[in-house]
Scaffold this active site. Sequence first.
Site, mmCIF file in Angstrom:
data_model
loop_
_atom_site.group_PDB
_atom_site.id
_atom_site.type_symbol
_atom_site.label_atom_id
_atom_site.label_comp_id
_atom_site.label_asym_id
_atom_site.label_seq_id
_atom_site.Cartn_x
_atom_site.Cartn_y
_atom_site.Cartn_z
ATOM 1 N N CYS A 173 19.029 25.355 -18.937
ATOM 2 C CA CYS A 173 20.118 26.286 -19.255
ATOM 3 C C CYS A 173 20.645 27.071 -18.055
ATOM 4 C CB CYS A 173 19.672 27.267 -20.339
ATOM 5 S SG CYS A 173 19.365 26.500 -21.945
ATOM 6 N N ASP B 55 21.189 10.445 -33.862
ATOM 7 C CA ASP B 55 21.193 10.230 -32.416
ATOM 8 C C ASP B 55 21.584 8.789 -32.132
ATOM 9 O OD1 ASP B 55 19.853 12.031 -29.968
ATOM 10 O OD2 ASP B 55 20.023 9.898 -29.531
#
Length: 433
Positions: free
Chosen positions: A263, A30
């Site tokens: 989502c 990351d």
Amino acid sequence: MRVAMIGSGYVGLVSGACFADFGHHVVCVDKDPGKIDRLHQGVMPIYEPGLEQLVASNVKAGRLSFTTDLAEGIAGAEAIFIAVGTPSRRGDGHADLSYVHAAAREIAANLTNYAVIVTKSTVPVGTGDEVERIMAEANPHAEFAVVSNPEFLREGAAIGDFKRPDRIVVGCENDRARAVMAELYRPLFLNQSPLLFVGRRTAELTKYAANAFLATKITFINEMADLCEAAGANVQDVARGIGLDNRIGSKFLHAGPGYGGSCFPKDTLALVKTAQDFGTPVRIVETVAAVNGQRKRAMAKKVVTAAGGDVRGKRVAVLGLTFKPNTDDMRDSPAIDIIQALQDGGAEIRAYDPEGHEQAAMVLTNVHYATDPYDALEGADVAVLVTEWDAFRALDMDRVKALLKSPVMVDLRNVYDPAEMARRGIAYTSIGR
């Protein structure tokens, strides 16, 4: 196998930890050094039941590690997952693929061995083709294959979903990549989880189609709830009556204040935009997205009505802030629209959520965060149950009534029984009953 996970957010971290638990050696990468530092200290960037323990056990076993150095993370990896964010692009609603494309370029620049590049992020049809083009252009000598492997994880139940999936969808275009993916998922395949190999574009579309269909079921039962209220029917009984039909199924037929989360809102919008680009508009999905957006603000009107038609100067106790239980995710939570609409009407908001206060404070202003449900309820003119956390399922209703300035409750998740609430002398409003 050696696996690299580019992106250590919700999907990347859960997937990486689960692959490590299967025995693979996983490096999560990351760009946020603060996130990686916290992970090294065992501090999770998200709340997900069981994740902290799963990460800790696999770090201790030497199968899971974290880094900000992508070159170090992908060194020797046989499968490299791209699990970065694809938020809705400002202005047009298309999925923002800039993070995916940037990851593809950096992977290509540092690739020293054959690897399968796996798009785990939710992406529009054709993204795999573009990733392949970008990588070939960035490093013409790199050996790789690009695969689509969409995730189907429910927040709050992600570890179980990963380890006991309904299906594993893999979109690939050659046998060598297929063999790598089959070996990667072999622990699940031995448990007879269906491993579905399809074309890459088919896999990409499958993810969007699945989310759009589930969003449609939620929106359908919400509209039926409105009709039930007007017609004197019970939406929960309607849901049971149709859900027992195997062609329909009972899941996602729980009436409420509308869907939210990471989502459904962005994926329905992205599917609409993709379909428009291909000249095949998806009118049902367009309507679903529009109806869901309107519903959240309409829930605030239900609260205002229950409070006597006006909330100016009144205190509203909000129980639950996250879009669903067992997560700290506030993205597109119905609570945001409801609270902002009530504030527009002049209400004072006291709220409690078991995990969501920190994230809520980033998107809401002028909200007092209580220490527990009863602290939120004290002195309130009306209580609103927005998220069905377990902590709200068995409240002491005698205590609730005593704490409220007026015994008024709006239950947007149908947790309680209307007859029981009436017996206790609480003016109770629910959804579709």
